[in-house]
Structure formats: structure tokens, C-alpha cells
Design an enzyme around this catalytic site. Sequence first.
Site, PDB file in Angstrom:
ATOM      1  N   LYS A 190       6.053  -0.587   1.323  1.00  0.00           N
ATOM      2  CA  LYS A 190       6.577   0.243   2.383  1.00  0.00           C
ATOM      3  C   LYS A 190       5.546   0.571   3.240  1.00  0.00           C
ATOM      4  CE  LYS A 190       7.454   4.466   4.425  1.00  0.00           C
ATOM      5  NZ  LYS A 190       6.830   4.357   5.515  1.00  0.00           N
ATOM      6  N   CYS A 299     -10.791   7.205   4.376  1.00  0.00           N
ATOM      7  CA  CYS A 299     -10.772   8.162   3.356  1.00  0.00           C
ATOM      8  C   CYS A 299     -12.075   8.305   2.819  1.00  0.00           C
ATOM      9  CB  CYS A 299      -9.943   7.833   2.336  1.00  0.00           C
ATOM     10  SG  CYS A 299     -10.203   6.047   1.776  1.00  0.00           S
ATOM     11  N   GLU A 401     -10.373  17.460   5.168  1.00  0.00           N
ATOM     12  CA  GLU A 401     -10.452  16.080   5.532  1.00  0.00           C
ATOM     13  C   GLU A 401     -10.028  16.034   6.882  1.00  0.00           C
ATOM     14  OE1 GLU A 401      -7.548  13.063   4.070  1.00  0.00           O
ATOM     15  OE2 GLU A 401      -9.389  11.696   3.584  1.00  0.00           O
TER      16      GLU A 401
HETATM   17  P1  NAD Z   1       0.735   9.764   4.517  1.00  0.00           P
HETATM   18  O1  NAD Z   1       0.600  10.322   2.988  1.00  0.00           O
HETATM   19  O2  NAD Z   1       1.497  10.968   5.397  1.00  0.00           O
HETATM   20  O3  NAD Z   1       1.715   8.590   4.577  1.00  0.00           O
HETATM   21  C1  NAD Z   1       1.470   7.491   3.743  1.00  0.00           C
HETATM   22  C2  NAD Z   1       2.764   6.587   3.474  1.00  0.00           C
HETATM   23  O4  NAD Z   1       3.499   7.395   2.971  1.00  0.00           O
HETATM   24  C3  NAD Z   1       3.511   6.188   4.797  1.00  0.00           C
HETATM   25  O5  NAD Z   1       3.898   4.890   4.612  1.00  0.00           O
HETATM   26  C4  NAD Z   1       4.457   7.349   4.872  1.00  0.00           C
HETATM   27  O6  NAD Z   1       5.557   6.946   5.530  1.00  0.00           O
HETATM   28  C5  NAD Z   1       4.942   7.389   3.275  1.00  0.00           C
HETATM   29  N1  NAD Z   1       5.479   8.865   2.923  1.00  0.00           N
HETATM   30  C6  NAD Z   1       5.542   9.748   3.623  1.00  0.00           C
HETATM   31  N2  NAD Z   1       6.164  10.969   2.706  1.00  0.00           N
HETATM   32  C7  NAD Z   1       6.697  10.056   1.687  1.00  0.00           C
HETATM   33  C8  NAD Z   1       7.467  10.791   0.541  1.00  0.00           C
HETATM   34  N3  NAD Z   1       7.949  11.700   0.490  1.00  0.00           N
HETATM   35  N4  NAD Z   1       7.644   9.706  -0.183  1.00  0.00           N
HETATM   36  C9  NAD Z   1       7.133   8.383  -0.390  1.00  0.00           C
HETATM   37  N5  NAD Z   1       6.465   7.999   0.770  1.00  0.00           N
HETATM   38  C10 NAD Z   1       6.208   8.986   1.798  1.00  0.00           C
HETATM   39  O7  NAD Z   1      -0.688   9.356   5.023  1.00  0.00           O
HETATM   40  P2  NAD Z   1      -1.272   8.818   6.445  1.00  0.00           P
HETATM   41  O8  NAD Z   1      -1.231   9.728   7.313  1.00  0.00           O
HETATM   42  O9  NAD Z   1      -0.379   7.454   6.642  1.00  0.00           O
HETATM   43  O10 NAD Z   1      -2.629   8.215   6.061  1.00  0.00           O
HETATM   44  C11 NAD Z   1      -3.732   9.182   6.097  1.00  0.00           C
HETATM   45  C12 NAD Z   1      -4.154   9.852   4.690  1.00  0.00           C
HETATM   46  O11 NAD Z   1      -4.265   8.393   3.940  1.00  0.00           O
HETATM   47  C13 NAD Z   1      -5.344  10.531   4.595  1.00  0.00           C
HETATM   48  O12 NAD Z   1      -5.271  11.844   3.595  1.00  0.00           O
HETATM   49  C14 NAD Z   1      -6.387   9.554   3.912  1.00  0.00           C
HETATM   50  O13 NAD Z   1      -7.382  10.152   3.137  1.00  0.00           O
HETATM   51  C15 NAD Z   1      -5.411   8.703   3.089  1.00  0.00           C
HETATM   52  N6  NAD Z   1      -6.141   7.455   2.630  1.00  0.00           N
HETATM   53  C16 NAD Z   1      -6.717   7.383   1.337  1.00  0.00           C
HETATM   54  C17 NAD Z   1      -7.313   6.445   1.012  1.00  0.00           C
HETATM   55  C18 NAD Z   1      -8.043   5.984  -0.283  1.00  0.00           C
HETATM   56  O14 NAD Z   1      -8.454   4.861  -0.517  1.00  0.00           O
HETATM   57  N7  NAD Z   1      -8.205   7.149  -1.186  1.00  0.00           N
HETATM   58  C19 NAD Z   1      -7.240   5.114   2.041  1.00  0.00           C
HETATM   59  C20 NAD Z   1      -6.970   5.276   3.115  1.00  0.00           C
HETATM   60  C21 NAD Z   1      -6.266   6.513   3.484  1.00  0.00           C
END
Ligand code: NAD
Length: 497
Positions: A190, A299, A401
Site C-alpha cells: 500500500k 523517525c 514527535e
Molecule cells: P501514517 O500512519 O499517517 O500513514 C502511513 C500509511 O498508513 C499510509 O500509507 C496511510 O495511507 C496508511 N494508513 C492510514 N490509516 C490507515 C488505516 N486505518 N489502516 C491501514 N493503513 C492506514 O504515517 P505518515 O504520516 O505517512 O508517516 C509519518 C509517520 O511514520 C511518523 O509518525 C513516523 O515516525 C513514522 N515512521 C516510522 C519509521 C520507523 O522506521 N519507525 C520510519 C518512517 C516513518
Amino acid sequence: MIDIATRINPAVSAVISQLQGRHLIANELVPAAAGATLDVIDPATGQLIGVAPAAQSKDVARAVGAAVAAYPGWAATPARQRGKLIADAIHRLADHAEIIATVLALETGKAIRTECRGEVTTAIDIAAMYAGLASELKGETLPFDPQILAYTSREPLGVVAAILPWNVPLVLMMLKIAPALIAGNTVVVKASEEAPFATIEMARQLAELLPAGVINVICGTGRDCGAALVEHPAVAKVTFTGSQAVGELIYQTAARKIIPVSLELGGKSPMIVYGDADLARVVAGAIAGMRFTRQGQSCTAASRIYVHASLFDAVFAALQEAAAKLVIGDPLDEATDIGTVISQRQKARIESYLAIGERTAGAKVMRCGELPRAGHLTDGLFLQPTIVTGLNEDSPLMREEIFGPVVCIQSWDEEDDVIARANDSELGLAATVWTHDLRTALRAVRRIDAGYVQVNQNLTIQPNLSYGGFKKSGLGKEASLEAMLEHFTRKKPSSST
Ligand code: NAD
């Protein structure tokens, strides 16, 4: 206003136009079943780059169906043959690296020189590492009874759903799909609706050399596409990187289905600088660790810096000077160090934290460097690297964050106190320690409650070094052999007389 078409070369334009409104399902680019789309905006200019498909449950079912159909053949392919196919596909990725990096820069606003090319190279490195680990999918024989052959074998899980954020989509995709595929699973990715094109293009190039349906990529909103994918009964495992809030929702659904999940969530990583640390290395490490060239959208960003009081003033001054030298500009310009943040929503969120800092009595908010002046960038989502000091530990800037170019710097006197402050967070993704005393370093590493602790460096994820957060930063490991075996296979014990 300079048109997007004049900023990118025809090969890049051609790729973007082929991907308009299309998922990658069974090695074909197909429009969303209902024809619905989502706008993808260039964050440097505010112009429309194109449209991503907006998946609904029909699209999810089609992609999962393709992965289900491909699974028996792929799982039965000898592991080394799977590894060889991925290794062959790597050459193809390398040939398309510059196009993919340019698409990534355009849709994320990350600078091509400092971020996007490196991201493509790291994604390829990860694929290469896993391709070479195919022979490691082995079991054990057990000294059970001389009359009985007792052994374990590793089996794939089935269809794996890989859900990605926008900040480093290519590396994060490869950390998920390379081990999943080598282990014999098929995947449905996705893509982030905010940065879908480079992800789909990289997967398309990889998929070209693999049987149809082994890799599928769909795009849509979290609710209509992501949640529907997690819910799909044929999805046997979910691997997710993103926010804590969405991670919790996915974990709940997975609990109901009783399927395994891996979660890589947020971070608020401390950087602890002792009085004997080397000033120049600390400052370079803070700039790199804060991922300023990625506008802090990482992150593992070292977003809380604790400097021993004896070095504090020197580090604070030198950090401002170094941050001010970073060139903020057009992500596609080779002279640019820092591009934009991803979206207006993220920019407003980051500015709301800065406003809290500015309202805090005794706090200093230092915005460093120059915003770009070029006419075509007037509507760009640029922010200056910002250094904040004088906060209390319970300030939202210290605890939450921010996911932007904002670093908080504080001083400390006593080691016990700084370790306690560093650990006083519900997140535990990463940390760094800066000292030349080996005993101090080892003591601090042991006491810090985080999943990845480095000494005198602040690197990103390294292939084959197990990576994953403690506490609410996540569940499970990525980037290593251990990650492939534990998270993308199941172990079957057997015995026979
Ligand atoms: P997000 O959680 O908003 O979205 C991530 C993905 O999940 C997107 O593709 C989104 O469409 C999908 N999504 C949203 N709601 C969903 C649901 N109910 N069910 C399934 N999928 C769903 O995050 P973002 O804004 O895209 O990314 C930023 C976040 O990612 C930050 O909090 C960051 O810390 C985290 N991050 C973590 C790491 C790590 O390795 N720990 C690395 C990169 C980013």
C-alpha cells in the site's frame, strides 16, 4: 511559474504519465475500479504532478487475488532461484535509479542530491543483501531419539501486506518486500497516497523479472485502501511503518484476525553529548542525525540533544552556524541541501510546535539559514532548520514527535539525570552517545532504553544491522537475516520414524 514539464527530463515525464491513476497489479498498470483518483502535489511549487489511484475494496480484492494466485508457484520456487531473480532485477533497478530518484524528489520535495539518490541506492543495497541470504532459509535437525528424524523447516506465510509512509518510501518498501519475497511470500504494497509514483515505479521495475502477481502495489487513502487491505481475509501478515495512531488500529485488526504484525512507529530520539566529546564531530553528527536534509522527516531524527554543561554554549553556537550554511531550495537543483516538507498539513503542524516554543517563557527559537527566493518556489513548503532551547522536559516540543526540522537542545550536569531524561519517553526508537571514554560509552549504551544505540555516529538504517524500536516505537525487527526468518516465515517442527 516554471512548469513541472520544464523542470524534469522527458524520460521522467514519460514514467509519470504512464503511472497516472494506476495501481500495479499482476505486472500491469491498471486504473482504480471506480476510476477514483487522488491529487499528488509537488510540494516545492504547489503544482499538480498527477493523480494516484484511489483504491476501494474492489481494488484491494483484485490485488490480493493476484497475490493469492501467484503464491503457490512462488512459494514452490527454490529459495536460491528466488534470490537469483531478485539479484537480476537489481541491475534493472540500477539502470532506472536516476529516473526513480527524480520522481521521488518531485513528489516528496526531498533534495535529489542529498536524499533521493541515496535512498534509491540504499533500497537496492537492501534488495542485494536479502538476495544473498536466500540459502539461509534453513531449519534444524534435533537430537531427539536415534530412531526418529526430528527437524524444523521454514515456510512462507502467504500474502504479506506492506503499508508505507511517505518519508522514505523506497527504503521502507524494500525493507519489507525483499525479505518477504525471498522467503517465498507474495506481497501487496500500500503506497503512501502522498508519494506514490516512485514506489510504484521501483516495484514495477522489480516486478518485470518476476512472475505476475508476486509484487502488487495499490494506492488510496488509509481508510479505504489501507484498512481494507489489513482486513482482507487472505492477508496473512501485515508489516507497517507509520504513525503510532495507525499502528494501533492495525494491531487491533491483526489481533482480531490472529495474524502477525511488524510495526515501525515514531521516535523522539535522544543524542547525549558528554563533556569530552569532539565539538566538530558532535555538530556534524547533530546535523546528520537530525536529518535536516530531509527536513527532519525521519523517525530516527536526533530531535532531543542533551549536551554536557561544559560544552553546551559551544555546541549551541556551532550548531546554528552549521545549520545556517545548509542551502534550502528546489529539490531538483544539484546545489540544494534541503528541500521541502511533504504537505501543507505537515507544515502547519510543525509551525504549531514552533509557536508553542515561541510562547514559552525563557525559550529561544533560532531559525537558521535562508528560505529560497526563486519565483517558482514561492508556494513551496520550505522551512528553516530550527534550534530550540530553554524548554522544560514536559514541553510538547520535548515529548512529541514533530517530524520536521526542529531540534531541541538542553544542557545536563549529572549522568544519572541525563539518562533518566533520555529514557523518560514512551518512544524508544534510537539514541546516540558522544564520548571518547569507552567505559562511559558502554555504560550509557547499556542504560538507554532504545532499539538502536550508536556511539559517536548518527547513521540511518544499515543493511544487516537489525533495526526496530522499543516501547511504543514498534514491534519486530527489520533490515537483517533475523528479520526475514522471524517475521516472514513460520517454523514447522516435524518428526518421523
Ligand atoms: P501514517 O500512519 O499517517 O500513514 C502511513 C500509511 O498508513 C499510509 O500509507 C496511510 O495511507 C496508511 N494508513 C492510514 N490509516 C490507515 C488505516 N486505518 N489502516 C491501514 N493503513 C492506514 O504515517 P505518515 O504520516 O505517512 O508517516 C509519518 C509517520 O511514520 C511518523 O509518525 C513516523 O515516525 C513514522 N515512521 C516510522 C519509521 C520507523 O522506521 N519507525 C520510519 C518512517 C516513518
